[in-house]
Design a protein around this motif. Structure first.
Motif, PDB file in Angstrom:
ATOM      1  N   GLU A 147       0.816  -1.207   0.000  1.00  0.00           N
ATOM      2  CA  GLU A 147       0.000   0.000   0.000  1.00  0.00           C
ATOM      3  C   GLU A 147       0.855   1.266   0.000  1.00  0.00           C
ATOM      4  OE1 GLU A 147      -2.484  -0.003   3.428  1.00  0.00           O
ATOM      5  OE2 GLU A 147      -0.849   0.366   4.825  1.00  0.00           O
ATOM      6  N   LYS A 148       1.991   1.213   0.674  1.00  0.00           N
ATOM      7  CA  LYS A 148       2.879   2.384   0.711  1.00  0.00           C
ATOM      8  C   LYS A 148       3.404   2.690  -0.688  1.00  0.00           C
ATOM      9  CE  LYS A 148       7.314   3.914   2.637  1.00  0.00           C
ATOM     10  NZ  LYS A 148       8.462   3.494   3.483  1.00  0.00           N
ATOM     11  N   ARG A 149       3.889   1.672  -1.385  1.00  0.00           N
ATOM     12  CA  ARG A 149       4.403   1.868  -2.736  1.00  0.00           C
ATOM     13  C   ARG A 149       3.307   2.357  -3.682  1.00  0.00           C
ATOM     14  NH1 ARG A 149       6.385  -3.028  -3.860  1.00  0.00           N
ATOM     15  NH2 ARG A 149       4.527  -3.703  -4.980  1.00  0.00           N
ATOM     16  N   ALA A 150       2.113   1.783  -3.534  1.00  0.00           N
ATOM     17  CA  ALA A 150       1.000   2.186  -4.391  1.00  0.00           C
ATOM     18  C   ALA A 150       0.652   3.659  -4.188  1.00  0.00           C
ATOM     19  CB  ALA A 150      -0.215   1.319  -4.113  1.00  0.00           C
ATOM     20  N   ALA A 151       0.656   4.097  -2.944  1.00  0.00           N
ATOM     21  CA  ALA A 151       0.348   5.498  -2.651  1.00  0.00           C
ATOM     22  C   ALA A 151       1.432   6.421  -3.201  1.00  0.00           C
ATOM     23  CB  ALA A 151       0.194   5.688  -1.150  1.00  0.00           C
ATOM     24  N   LEU A 152       2.691   6.011  -3.085  1.00  0.00           N
ATOM     25  CA  LEU A 152       3.788   6.818  -3.637  1.00  0.00           C
ATOM     26  C   LEU A 152       3.693   6.893  -5.154  1.00  0.00           C
ATOM     27  CD1 LEU A 152       6.795   5.645  -1.407  1.00  0.00           C
ATOM     28  CD2 LEU A 152       5.705   7.902  -1.410  1.00  0.00           C
ATOM     29  N   GLU A 153       3.290   5.805  -5.793  1.00  0.00           N
ATOM     30  CA  GLU A 153       3.109   5.812  -7.245  1.00  0.00           C
ATOM     31  C   GLU A 153       2.003   6.786  -7.643  1.00  0.00           C
ATOM     32  OE1 GLU A 153       2.406   1.822  -8.434  1.00  0.00           O
ATOM     33  OE2 GLU A 153       4.467   1.160  -8.108  1.00  0.00           O
ATOM     34  N   LEU A 154       0.934   6.797  -6.883  1.00  0.00           N
ATOM     35  CA  LEU A 154      -0.169   7.708  -7.182  1.00  0.00           C
ATOM     36  C   LEU A 154       0.286   9.163  -7.062  1.00  0.00           C
ATOM     37  CD1 LEU A 154      -3.209   7.844  -7.853  1.00  0.00           C
ATOM     38  CD2 LEU A 154      -3.628   8.042  -5.407  1.00  0.00           C
ATOM     39  N   PHE A 155       1.150   9.439  -6.103  1.00  0.00           N
ATOM     40  CA  PHE A 155       1.692  10.785  -5.909  1.00  0.00           C
ATOM     41  C   PHE A 155       2.868  11.079  -6.840  1.00  0.00           C
ATOM     42  CE2 PHE A 155       0.314  12.474  -1.509  1.00  0.00           C
ATOM     43  CZ  PHE A 155      -1.000  12.110  -1.767  1.00  0.00           C
ATOM     44  N   GLU A 156       3.271  10.059  -7.630  1.00  0.00           N
ATOM     45  CA  GLU A 156       4.419  10.171  -8.539  1.00  0.00           C
ATOM     46  C   GLU A 156       5.695  10.502  -7.778  1.00  0.00           C
ATOM     47  OE1 GLU A 156       3.260  12.997 -11.500  1.00  0.00           O
ATOM     48  OE2 GLU A 156       1.769  11.669 -12.400  1.00  0.00           O
ATOM     49  N   LEU A 157       5.825   9.878  -6.616  1.00  0.00           N
ATOM     50  CA  LEU A 157       7.008  10.078  -5.772  1.00  0.00           C
ATOM     51  C   LEU A 157       7.821   8.800  -5.629  1.00  0.00           C
ATOM     52  CD1 LEU A 157       5.512  12.225  -2.855  1.00  0.00           C
ATOM     53  CD2 LEU A 157       7.041  13.019  -4.671  1.00  0.00           C
ATOM     54  N   ASP A 158       7.388   7.733  -6.306  1.00  0.00           N
ATOM     55  CA  ASP A 158       8.061   6.452  -6.138  1.00  0.00           C
ATOM     56  C   ASP A 158       9.465   6.446  -6.718  1.00  0.00           C
ATOM     57  OD1 ASP A 158       6.393   6.710  -8.508  1.00  0.00           O
ATOM     58  OD2 ASP A 158       7.109   4.726  -9.072  1.00  0.00           O
TER      59      ASP A 158
END
Length: 206
Positions: A147-158
């Motif tokens: 979930e952490k990685r998915a949220a970072l991807e959504l924010f384009e911060l991954d």
């Protein structure tokens, strides 16, 4: 922006009240609360006719299941407030039945998620493209992803070179909210997914 709930038919209201009653019974049996995923599974095991009896691998099925449940939850929360018999704490991570507190009722009318889920036009009008955006983080969590990685991807911060801390994430959150706010022509469903991602990231970057 204030969103007024769309008029519901008598059948819609009956179905929602039935589902709300089922949810209330399940939550009363789980005083510690439970996640959205577990609540959906419990409803399916009890053969609830108001939850699609289909796998969650189809994005539109997943969205419809998610929306119907949260619509019923907000209807139930309003009913509990009006009868002063309890309070419902609602989030995808934990849904919990709590004792009634008078101060909580005054917060409900300003809740944008409440307005979103009580407006049944979002259930009728959301297309597959909207669903993909809406469920970017939710979908991965439901499938057992990170979930952490998915949220970072959504924010384009991954893949960002920025130092990831709460201040950086909040700054990005404000940028995305400004960009996708419905008052500026953005999508309500996209804004909801951004809020969900912020909720997830706030737990990891406190």
């Amino acid at each position: 922006m204030t969103v007024n709930p769309a008029p519901a038919s008598p059948a819609d209201l009956d179905n929602c009240l039935d589902l709300s009653a089922q949810v209330l019974q399940l939550l009363a049996e789980s005083p510690q609360g439970c996640s959205e995923y577990l609540l959906i599974q419990h409803l399916k095991k009890r053969h609830s006719s108001h939850i699609p009896n289909l796998g969650l691998t189809d994005k539109l099925v997943l969205f419809r299941t998610h929306f119907l449940l949260f619509h019923a939850l907000y209807v139930l929360r309003d009913r509990l407030w009006h009868s002063q018999s309890g309070h419902l704490s609602i989030s995808p991570l934990c849904i919990q039945l709590q004792p009634y507190s008078a101060g909580q009722a005054q917060l409900s009318e300003a809740d944008p998620l409440r307005a979103y889920y009580l407006d049944l036009s979002h259930l009728r009008d959301t297309n597959e493209g909207d669903v993909v955006k809406l469920l970017t983080s939710f979908w991965k969590r439901m499938q057992g992803g990170d979930e952490k990685r998915a949220a970072l991807e959504l924010f384009e911060l991954d893949a960002s070179a920025l130092t990831l801390n709460l201040a950086t994430i909040k700054q990005r959150y404000r940028q995305l909210v400004s960009e996708h706010h419905p008052d500026r022509g953005g999508s309500t469903s996209r804004l909801q997914s951004i809020n969900l991602a912020m909720e997830i990231l706030a737990r990891y970057y406190r």
